[in-house]
Scaffold this active site. Structure first.
Site, PDB file in Angstrom:
ATOM      1  CG  ASP A  88      -1.564   0.482   0.820  1.00  0.00           C
ATOM      2  OD1 ASP A  88      -2.098   1.502  -0.042  1.00  0.00           O
ATOM      3  OD2 ASP A  88      -2.675   1.066   1.800  1.00  0.00           O
ATOM      4  CD  GLU A 124      -8.766   6.605  -5.389  1.00  0.00           C
ATOM      5  OE1 GLU A 124      -9.646   6.628  -4.350  1.00  0.00           O
ATOM      6  OE2 GLU A 124      -7.634   5.540  -4.515  1.00  0.00           O
ATOM      7  CE  LYS A 150      -7.537   2.248  -3.956  1.00  0.00           C
ATOM      8  NZ  LYS A 150      -5.816   2.292  -3.338  1.00  0.00           N
ATOM      9  CB  THR A 207     -11.341   2.201  -2.713  1.00  0.00           C
ATOM     10  OG1 THR A 207     -10.424   1.986  -2.191  1.00  0.00           O
ATOM     11  CG2 THR A 207     -11.891   2.638  -3.744  1.00  0.00           C
ATOM     12  CG  PHE A 266     -10.336   0.840   3.446  1.00  0.00           C
ATOM     13  CD1 PHE A 266     -10.297   0.246   2.846  1.00  0.00           C
ATOM     14  CD2 PHE A 266      -9.907   2.787   3.582  1.00  0.00           C
ATOM     15  CE1 PHE A 266      -9.827   1.004   1.132  1.00  0.00           C
ATOM     16  CE2 PHE A 266      -9.635   2.744   2.667  1.00  0.00           C
ATOM     17  CZ  PHE A 266      -9.745   2.348   1.525  1.00  0.00           C
TER      18      PHE A 266
END
Length: 316
Positions: free
Chosen positions: A18, A94, A130, A154, A176
């Protein structure tokens, strides 16, 4: 020689880094890596990556002129292209957070990013677009998947988001874990250990549901706060982990016990849930944590995207 805990974890789970830091990826050697506006903003401000930033500005100027939005897109793709040269698997890029409630604009942005990757000679089959797990974002992903563009959904916190993503046929979801934990701690619920961590429990539920009903969508736990959360999800399809926690795992000898497996999980998953828009919106309405963390996450990513564009405007 006894393996370290990171090596042991890799025996049951695909490890994703990440981070957007190229040198960190080279050192840690994950299968995949994922970026977001926060990570790109941090990397773009680092002296180590000014050549990448300068190259993105030059390419964007040649293609679109001195437009900060075009430069931001080019920077994301430039970092992603460099990362694709290092990792053997997927790289996630993203879509702008302020497009989270606009299906058509999300589709357009995703296709633009893929075109930029193609122009740079990248393997677009290894790029995941994303997108925030709003109803509109999930519908955009459904269209993109049908067009051959793979998606990573996400900011996923609730079961109705997970169900809708699976039904839409998305390639991968990112629940998450740590941010779910944060919400419960802030609300005063601290009577849990890592095994009963609410984020861990949620990911296990989604994993079991997907395996029982035969969905191909990859479950990738994200946003970890502790090593215990990570180890409690050993065996999950993928786990995306910060460099600091990856280093901690690599620095400890010993085995990590596998906690999740497809065959076992598939026997205990719950019956199919309603995947309609009405059920999604009602489910989110009734889930204060998922609603609040989704909105907060979109605001945070947008804030860092605005900061990134301001930084790039100064460089222009």
């Amino acid at each position: 020689m006894m393996p370290n805990r990171l090596e042991s974890l890799k025996e049951s789970t695909v490890i994703v880094a990440d981070t957007g830091e190229i040198e960190t990826i080279r050192r840690l050697k994950p299968q995949d890596c994922t970026t977001n506006p926060t990570l790109l903003f941090k990397a773009a401000g680092s002296e180590a990556y000014q050549s990448v930033v300068a190259g993105a500005i030059d390419r964007a100027k040649q293609k679109s002129g001195a437009d900060v939005h075009a430069v931001a897109d080019m920077l994301a793709v430039s970092f992603g292209s460099e990362l694709l040269k290092i990792v053997p698997g997927y790289v996630s890029t993203e879509v702008d957070a302020d497009l989270s409630f606009d299906t058509a604009a999300t589709i357009d942005k995703a296709k633009r990013l893929i075109d930029l990757y193609a122009d740079m000679g990248a393997d677009t089959d290894r790029v995941l677009i994303k997108i925030a797990s709003t109803w509109e974002g999930i519908r955009a992903a459904e269209r993109l998947q049908k067009d051959g563009i793979k998606c990573n959904l996400t900011l996923l916190f609730g079961m109705h988001q997970a169900v809708a993503c699976a039904e839409a046929g998305v390639t991968l979801i990112s629940p998450f874990v740590g941010r779910i934990r944060d919400w419960f701690v802030k609300a005063g619920h601290t009577d849990f250990d890592d095994e009963n961590d609410p984020g861990v429990v949620f990911v296990r539920r989604v994993y079991s549901y997907y395996k029982r009903h035969g969905y191909d969508t990859i479950v990738m736990g994200a946003s970890f706060r502790t090593l215990g959360e990570i180890e409690a999800l050993a065996g999950c399809d993928r786990l995306t982990i910060s460099p600091a926690l990856l280093d901690e795992l690599a620095g400890q000898d010993g085995a990590v016990e596998r906690k999740l497996s497809p065959n076992l999980a598939g026997r205990f998953g719950e019956d199919k849930l309603d995947a309609s828009e009405a059920a999604f919106r009602w489910g989110m309405n009734e889930d204060a944590m998922a609603t609040e963390k989704l909105a907060e996450g979109i605001r945070m990513f947008n804030k860092d995207l605005v900061a990134l564009k301001k930084l790039l405007a100064e460089k222009l």
